[in-house]
Design a protein around this motif. Structure first.
Motif, PDB file in Angstrom:
ATOM      1  N   UNK A  23    -135.333   0.713 -61.114  1.00  0.00           N
ATOM      2  CA  UNK A  23    -134.749   0.659 -62.547  1.00  0.00           C
ATOM      3  C   UNK A  23    -134.834  -0.944 -62.811  1.00  0.00           C
ATOM      4  N   UNK A  24    -134.540  -1.688 -62.126  1.00  0.00           N
ATOM      5  CA  UNK A  24    -134.222  -3.165 -62.366  1.00  0.00           C
ATOM      6  C   UNK A  24    -135.495  -3.812 -62.913  1.00  0.00           C
ATOM      7  N   UNK A  25    -136.620  -3.644 -62.441  1.00  0.00           N
ATOM      8  CA  UNK A  25    -137.765  -4.112 -62.968  1.00  0.00           C
ATOM      9  C   UNK A  25    -138.271  -3.307 -64.253  1.00  0.00           C
ATOM     10  N   UNK A  26    -137.719  -2.031 -64.256  1.00  0.00           N
ATOM     11  CA  UNK A  26    -138.132  -1.405 -65.552  1.00  0.00           C
ATOM     12  C   UNK A  26    -137.469  -2.048 -66.645  1.00  0.00           C
ATOM     13  N   UNK A  27    -136.207  -2.401 -66.417  1.00  0.00           N
ATOM     14  CA  UNK A  27    -135.494  -3.248 -67.584  1.00  0.00           C
ATOM     15  C   UNK A  27    -136.221  -4.588 -67.958  1.00  0.00           C
ATOM     16  N   UNK A  28    -136.768  -5.294 -66.976  1.00  0.00           N
ATOM     17  CA  UNK A  28    -137.603  -6.493 -67.285  1.00  0.00           C
ATOM     18  C   UNK A  28    -138.407  -6.002 -67.952  1.00  0.00           C
ATOM     19  N   UNK A  29    -139.375  -4.914 -67.633  1.00  0.00           N
ATOM     20  CA  UNK A  29    -140.687  -4.416 -68.281  1.00  0.00           C
ATOM     21  C   UNK A  29    -140.210  -4.260 -69.905  1.00  0.00           C
ATOM     22  N   UNK A  30    -139.000  -3.374 -69.831  1.00  0.00           N
ATOM     23  CA  UNK A  30    -138.810  -2.945 -71.225  1.00  0.00           C
ATOM     24  C   UNK A  30    -138.561  -4.170 -72.105  1.00  0.00           C
ATOM     25  N   UNK A  31    -137.841  -5.088 -71.604  1.00  0.00           N
ATOM     26  CA  UNK A  31    -137.600  -6.161 -72.431  1.00  0.00           C
ATOM     27  C   UNK A  31    -138.755  -6.989 -72.662  1.00  0.00           C
ATOM     28  N   UNK A  32    -139.917  -7.137 -71.854  1.00  0.00           N
ATOM     29  CA  UNK A  32    -140.982  -7.897 -72.269  1.00  0.00           C
ATOM     30  C   UNK A  32    -141.776  -7.324 -73.224  1.00  0.00           C
ATOM     31  N   UNK A  33    -141.822  -5.729 -73.322  1.00  0.00           N
ATOM     32  CA  UNK A  33    -142.635  -4.942 -74.159  1.00  0.00           C
ATOM     33  C   UNK A  33    -142.094  -5.018 -75.597  1.00  0.00           C
ATOM     34  N   UNK A  34    -140.532  -5.678 -75.597  1.00  0.00           N
ATOM     35  CA  UNK A  34    -140.139  -5.486 -76.885  1.00  0.00           C
ATOM     36  C   UNK A  34    -140.979  -6.384 -77.897  1.00  0.00           C
ATOM     37  N   UNK A  51    -145.896  -9.601 -63.570  1.00  0.00           N
ATOM     38  CA  UNK A  51    -145.891  -8.095 -63.501  1.00  0.00           C
ATOM     39  C   UNK A  51    -146.440  -7.839 -61.830  1.00  0.00           C
ATOM     40  N   UNK A  52    -147.711  -8.547 -61.633  1.00  0.00           N
ATOM     41  CA  UNK A  52    -148.182  -8.065 -60.528  1.00  0.00           C
ATOM     42  C   UNK A  52    -147.514  -8.714 -59.318  1.00  0.00           C
ATOM     43  N   UNK A  53    -146.493  -9.481 -59.293  1.00  0.00           N
ATOM     44  CA  UNK A  53    -145.733 -10.194 -58.262  1.00  0.00           C
ATOM     45  C   UNK A  53    -144.368  -9.399 -58.095  1.00  0.00           C
ATOM     46  N   UNK A  54    -143.868  -9.158 -59.257  1.00  0.00           N
ATOM     47  CA  UNK A  54    -142.308  -8.690 -59.449  1.00  0.00           C
ATOM     48  C   UNK A  54    -142.079  -7.276 -58.871  1.00  0.00           C
ATOM     49  N   UNK A  55    -142.879  -6.573 -58.920  1.00  0.00           N
ATOM     50  CA  UNK A  55    -142.771  -5.094 -58.601  1.00  0.00           C
ATOM     51  C   UNK A  55    -143.450  -4.710 -57.298  1.00  0.00           C
ATOM     52  N   UNK A  56    -142.659  -3.728 -56.580  1.00  0.00           N
ATOM     53  CA  UNK A  56    -143.401  -3.204 -55.437  1.00  0.00           C
ATOM     54  C   UNK A  56    -142.750  -1.767 -55.205  1.00  0.00           C
ATOM     55  N   UNK A  57    -143.391  -1.161 -53.954  1.00  0.00           N
ATOM     56  CA  UNK A  57    -142.998   0.182 -53.977  1.00  0.00           C
ATOM     57  C   UNK A  57    -144.091   1.178 -54.189  1.00  0.00           C
ATOM     58  N   UNK A  58    -143.613   2.503 -54.451  1.00  0.00           N
ATOM     59  CA  UNK A  58    -144.590   3.196 -54.809  1.00  0.00           C
ATOM     60  C   UNK A  58    -144.273   4.291 -55.840  1.00  0.00           C
ATOM     61  N   UNK A  59    -145.087   5.099 -56.662  1.00  0.00           N
ATOM     62  CA  UNK A  59    -144.788   5.459 -57.916  1.00  0.00           C
ATOM     63  C   UNK A  59    -145.775   6.599 -58.324  1.00  0.00           C
ATOM     64  N   UNK A  60    -145.390   7.646 -58.899  1.00  0.00           N
ATOM     65  CA  UNK A  60    -146.247   8.566 -59.729  1.00  0.00           C
ATOM     66  C   UNK A  60    -146.862   7.723 -60.863  1.00  0.00           C
ATOM     67  N   UNK A  61    -148.303   8.064 -61.044  1.00  0.00           N
ATOM     68  CA  UNK A  61    -149.240   9.161 -60.194  1.00  0.00           C
ATOM     69  C   UNK A  61    -150.063   8.436 -59.227  1.00  0.00           C
ATOM     70  N   UNK A  62    -149.445   7.973 -58.367  1.00  0.00           N
ATOM     71  CA  UNK A  62    -150.062   7.307 -57.079  1.00  0.00           C
ATOM     72  C   UNK A  62    -150.230   5.907 -57.357  1.00  0.00           C
TER      73      UNK A  62
END
Length: 210
Positions: A23-34, A51-62
């Motif tokens: 969720x925290x990364x999504x907030x950053x992304x949402x602000x960036x895309x404004x 964006x390539x360095x900031x985020x990690x983990x896994x998500x749908x769709x793979x």
């Protein structure tokens, strides 16, 4: 679902996927895309790298969130670029490192009017960097959907030559023509005549449609 979405909705859908795991990364992304920068600009390249360095983990769709975030930034930036999008995306591609180039190629089907980027994708098939080549050739719906037959055929033969598995070439069975089989047969015969091993994927290709 993603491929059926309207172009203007794509960045938001991708951001929602990131929010599922970060969720925290999504907030950053949402602000960036404004206020997304135009592709290829210094600010775009800076954000694309973050964006390539900031985020990690896994998500749908793979996809990992870093790949989804880069796709969201690309979609938003291409939306604002309008008719300049192909030239600007080509600039971004030239200014990217190998991982960033792979991310661009993997996101092409999610961009508005993806046919416009066929020249960029075809040029990527000439890359001598295997991860970049595989980003367009493997597990990517773009070539089968948008490549002309000669370009698609050359990509398939290069995959055989470089060891990229044909089982990962999306839509290969539907795009295999008599011309592609003739090219594969000629390639197999040349290898045999030279006393060189024949890649197993040549038989896989020649068996398609039989």
């Amino acid at each position: 679902m993603l491929l059926a979405a309207a172009p203007e909705a794509m960045p938001g859908l991708l951001t929602a996927l990131v929010a599922e795991v970060n969720p925290e990364a999504a907030l950053w992304l949402d602000a960036t895309l404004a206020a997304p920068p135009l592709p290829g600009t210094a600010e775009f390249m800076r954000l694309f790298a973050i964006a390539g360095r900031k985020l990690n983990g896994s998500a749908s769709p793979g996809w990992p969130p870093s790949r989804i975030a880069r796709a969201a930034l690309l979609a938003a930036s291409v939306n604002v670029a309008g008719e300049e999008a192909p030239a600007r995306l080509a600039t971004a591609f030239r200014r990217s490192d190998s991982a960033e180039r792979a991310a661009i190629l993997q996101a092409l089907m999610l961009l508005p009017e993806p046919t416009r980027f066929a020249d960029l994708a075809a040029d990527a098939c000439r890359s001598s960097v295997q991860p970049v080549f595989e980003a367009i050739a493997c597990d990517n719906r773009y070539p089968a959907a948008h490549f002309a037959e000669p370009v698609f055929n050359q990509m398939v033969l290069k995959a055989v030559f470089t060891g990229a598995p044909l089982a990962r070439v999306t839509g290969l069975a539907d795009r295999t023509t008599s011309q592609l089989r003739r090219m594969a047969t000629d390639f197999r015969d040349e290898r045999r005549a030279a006393g060189r091993p024949v890649p197993a994927d040549l038989d896989f290709l020649l068996d398609l449609g039989n």
